[in-house]
Motif scaffolding. Structure first.
Motif, PDB file in Angstrom:
ATOM      1  N   GLU A   1      -6.954   4.821   4.974  1.00 38.51           N
ATOM      2  CA  GLU A   1      -7.927   4.741   3.893  1.00 38.51           C
ATOM      3  C   GLU A   1      -9.320   5.028   4.411  1.00 38.51           C
ATOM      4  O   GLU A   1      -9.682   4.641   5.520  1.00 38.51           O
TER       5      GLU A   1
ATOM      6  N   THR B   1      -4.263   2.949  -3.423  1.00 36.16           N
ATOM      7  CA  THR B   1      -5.594   2.798  -2.853  1.00 36.16           C
ATOM      8  C   THR B   1      -6.632   3.066  -3.921  1.00 36.16           C
ATOM      9  O   THR B   1      -6.395   3.850  -4.850  1.00 36.16           O
TER      10      THR B   1
ATOM     11  N   TYR C   1       1.789   5.561  -3.004  1.00 32.68           N
ATOM     12  CA  TYR C   1       0.772   4.811  -2.285  1.00 32.68           C
ATOM     13  C   TYR C   1      -0.192   4.183  -3.274  1.00 32.68           C
ATOM     14  O   TYR C   1      -0.241   4.565  -4.449  1.00 32.68           O
TER      15      TYR C   1
ATOM     16  N   LYS D   1       0.826  -1.203   0.000  1.00 33.10           N
ATOM     17  CA  LYS D   1       0.000   0.000   0.000  1.00 33.10           C
ATOM     18  C   LYS D   1       0.862   1.257   0.000  1.00 33.10           C
ATOM     19  O   LYS D   1       0.470   2.277  -0.558  1.00 33.10           O
TER      20      LYS D   1
END
Lengths: 113, 115
Positions: free
Chosen positions: B96, B27, B25, B3
């Protein structure tokens, strides 16, 4: 001071013993987190409390690990039948809530002989 | 897949120079937060700076600024006018979702400031 307080700072014990690690969060912080940091790594999430309840315990490695926060403030991380692989720094953090940063304690260095 | 990726395990920088620590990152959540923490040899984790995914401007805190490039999923930390006391491990981290949840850390970058 007013920061997150963790006790003990160091704990050395023999394999197979039971240990308890304590975290006292910043006053007023409702969210409390436990992380584990192995040498040379970033912290890894263990468990998160919102108030008294564990909102997410998906990071606990196995059923030897358990944590409580009975009154919504102080939390205790409990490890049964310790193994040498449990040796690490255990970090506690707390936060005010949404969007706020997590403030960390100085950690407990756990060594299993 | 990781991540949070920090590709620089270690860096050496001359005192007073600016330094950029890289962080990317991963996400799929449109709402997230990015953090940088400093961990000196004494072990404590010190919060440095925060960037929300919807923030229009790059975050700044004193000598620290976050170079947020959303399309590239990049959140590099810039330290201006480095000092000897900046020598430490630096961790990039992400939360997140629009909630009070765990944060995921990268493996860190060890920064050495040379006199």
């Amino acid at each position: 001071g007013a920061g997150v307080s963790q006790t003990p700072s160091n704990k050395v014990t023999e394999k197979g013993k039971y240990v308890e690690l304590r975290c006292d969060p910043i006053s007023g912080h409702t969210a409390l987190y436990w992380y584990r940091q192995s040498l040379g790594q970033g912290p890894e999430f263990l468990i998160y409390f919102q108030g008294t309840g564990a909102a997410d315990d998906s990071g606990l490695p196995n059923d030897r690990f358990f944590a409580v926060r009975p009154e919504g403030s102080v939390s205790t991380l409990k490890i049964q039948r310790t193994e040498r692989g449990d040796s690490a720094v255990y970090l506690c953090a707390s936060s005010l809530g949404l969007y706020g940063p997590q403030h960390f304690g100085d950690g407990t260095r756990l060594s299993i002989l | 897949a990781q991540k949070i990726t920090q590709t620089q395990p270690g860096m050496f920088v001359q005192e007073k120079e600016a330094v950029t620590l890289d962080c990317t990152y991963d996400t799929s959540d449109p709402s997230y937060g990015l953090f940088w923490y400093k961990q000196p040899s004494s072990g404590e984790m010190i919060f440095l700076i925060y960037q929300g995914s919807y923030d229009q401007q790059n975050a700044t805190e004193g000598r620290y600024s976050l170079n947020f490039q959303k399309a590239r999923k990049s959140a590099n930390l810039v330290i201006s006018a480095s000092q000897l006391g900046d020598s430490a491990m630096y961790f990039c981290a992400m939360r997140e979702g629009n909630r009070d949840d765990k944060i995921i850390f990268g493996k860190g970058t060890r920064l050495h400031i040379l006199p």
